[in-house]
Design an enzyme around this catalytic site. Sequence first.
Site, PDB file in Angstrom:
ATOM      1  CB  SER A 110      -0.966  -0.042   1.182  1.00 20.15           C
ATOM      2  OG  SER A 110      -1.943   0.958   1.076  1.00 20.15           O
ATOM      3  CG  ASP A 114       7.332   5.025 -11.885  1.00 21.47           C
ATOM      4  OD1 ASP A 114       7.931   3.934 -11.963  1.00 21.47           O
ATOM      5  OD2 ASP A 114       6.096   5.126 -11.973  1.00 21.47           O
ATOM      6  CE  LYS A 125      -4.965  -2.298   1.141  1.00 24.27           C
ATOM      7  NZ  LYS A 125      -5.036  -0.864   0.762  1.00 24.27           N
TER       8      LYS A 125
END
Length: 434
Positions: free
Chosen positions: A300, A311, A325
């Site tokens: 999460s 990224d 998740k």
Amino acid sequence: MAPRRRPVIFLLLVALLVVGLVSTDKVHRLAVAQAGPAEYQELDLFTDVLALVRKSYVEEVPLKDLIQGAINGMLAALDPHSSFLPPEMYQEMKIDTRGEFGGLGIEISIRDGILTIVAPIEDTPAHRAGLKAGDQILKIEDRFTKDMSIMDAVKLMRGKPGTAVTITIMRDLFEKPQEFTLKREIIKVRSIRSQTLEDGFGYLRITQFQERTADDLHKALAQLRKENQGVLQGLVLDLRNNPGGLLDQAVEVADAFLREGLIVYTEGREPASQLRFSARKSGSEPDYPMVVLINGGSASASEIVAGALQDHRRAVVMGTQSFGKGSVQTIIPLGDQSGLRLTTARYFTPNGTSIQARGITPDILVHPMEVSEAAEENHLREKDLEQHMDGAAPTEGEPQFQLDEQLRKDYQLMRALDLLKGWQLLKKLDPKAA
């Protein structure tokens, strides 16, 4: 089409039958506005069953229990993370985010229909007993957990501090299930732990994302800089076994290391569930090298941080595949001090990747290992020869910080530190030398 109508049906039923259980006027207006003839036919079926149960079941059952059972069944049909929170559980959930609660110290989920440990919280009864991410909880005391909701499991495992509870665990390495008897404690979760590993190289671990996590992060980073004459040469951000927590705190943590760009965005059916969070230049850390450690217990909010830094190429992500998740839960307060934990959106990393049921893939795959140092062969050295010349005294002093024995046994952490040290050495090489 039927499964998409059921939430409306049950909300309408609750509005019609249970005075004071929820905010009935608002729910009733919403349900009536959205319901059509087909929904009312399905509602007739449900009310028929409800009437039969109340009239003919072997024992009389309070209407409130039947309604809450219907709500639990409805939410269980949606996903593992949507659930009804009775008043006591709703209050405990709010306590969880503040970082103090009573229990065993484990984050749980339902995976493939089995109650599963996402991660044990450090320095808690579960952690000290050796419970691990991925352990399956088959029984709590004498109750089997098959078809048990997360809320029911939490209720059984939490209790008065000092009392004991026995849980039956199955693990891949076990030949048969094993029992663990744990004594409940008041769990005070420290969300941030930090220390200097070696001169210039810091270590910062986030155990979960609570209300004070971002503030504690900045304090910990300031302390690390102070210990290293104001400059860090590299940082290991450890998110292993971090089960997640508050979305806004994950955003603030990622923001601390990013100067610009998207951190995370969410997509849901309602406009309020369609959000975008971007980094701000103010308050950002210097661009020192970073390694983020993750594993199967990283879930999460910790995946949001790892995904954003990966990224944007701000950090190298190392370890093993994370939990996966990728959904957002909204806590909706209801009228009788209870609450609804409802999945309202999916979140996506800056590059548009959903990690739902997939997880974050590390840039460098490193499995945990137990490594011991081999004894070095007894080589004869120059200093052992008779009449050897003395060498010049070392010009540099002794290092201020050195790894302790426990950290040296953490293979993944040692690999991360080696990468940071190699990074600094490569920067010092003469590019013409190649």
